[in-house]
Design a protein around this motif. Structure first.
Motif, short mmCIF file in Angstrom:
data_model
loop_
_atom_site.label_atom_id
_atom_site.label_comp_id
_atom_site.label_asym_id
_atom_site.label_seq_id
_atom_site.Cartn_x
_atom_site.Cartn_y
_atom_site.Cartn_z
N ASN A 1 1.24 -1.52 0.05
CA ASN A 1 0.15 -0.37 -0.13
C ASN A 1 1.15 1.13 0.09
N SER A 2 1.89 1.17 1.39
CA SER A 2 2.65 2.62 0.96
C SER A 2 3.89 1.90 1.57
N LEU B 1 3.66 -0.18 4.23
CA LEU B 1 3.19 -1.16 4.60
C LEU B 1 2.07 -1.81 3.51
N TRP B 2 1.52 -3.21 4.50
CA TRP B 2 0.88 -3.97 2.99
C TRP B 2 -0.49 -4.10 3.39
N SER B 3 -0.95 -4.81 2.79
CA SER B 3 -2.24 -5.34 3.17
C SER B 3 -3.06 -6.56 2.61
N TYR C 1 -3.63 -5.37 7.57
CA TYR C 1 -2.45 -4.53 7.24
C TYR C 1 -1.09 -5.11 8.42
N TYR C 2 0.00 -4.88 7.82
CA TYR C 2 0.89 -5.46 8.85
C TYR C 2 1.98 -4.27 7.89
#
Length: 99
Positions: A33-34, A45-47, A54-55
């Motif tokens: 994501n970012s 930032l992963w989803s 999210y992690y």
């Protein structure tokens, strides 16, 4: 039996199996994501594929981009919660949420 009939009987199920395996792996993908940084660290930032969890993957700021993460966090319910965690625990920002 003709050779073409034998090939149809043998090849079609095998190709279908490969398609099923590759489609199921794609469905389980996580998404970046970012990215950002703070203090001595940087993060991704992963989803999950359904955006329900999210992690963060966290590296030391100067670590190689191809290196394994310093740590991978537990799951968070929102991007906000994940980024506040990073800001408070790694970037050492003085935010009201950190208290």
């Amino acid at each position: 039996m003709k050779l073409t009939q034998i090939l149809k009987i043998a090849v079609i199920p095998v190709l279908s199996g490969f398609t099923f395996v590759s489609a199921s792996n794609t469905a389980l993908a996580d998404y970046l994501n970012s990215q950002g940084s703070g203090g001595d660290y940087r993060y991704e930032l992963w989803s999950s594929d359904d955006n329900s969890r999210y992690y963060l993957k966290i590296w030391l700021y100067e670590a190689s981009p191809t290196s394994s993460p310093h740590t991978t966090t537990r799951g968070f319910d929102s991007t906000r919660e994940a980024l506040i965690y990073f800001d408070c625990n790694y970037a050492k920002r003085n935010l009201p949420e950190c208290r």
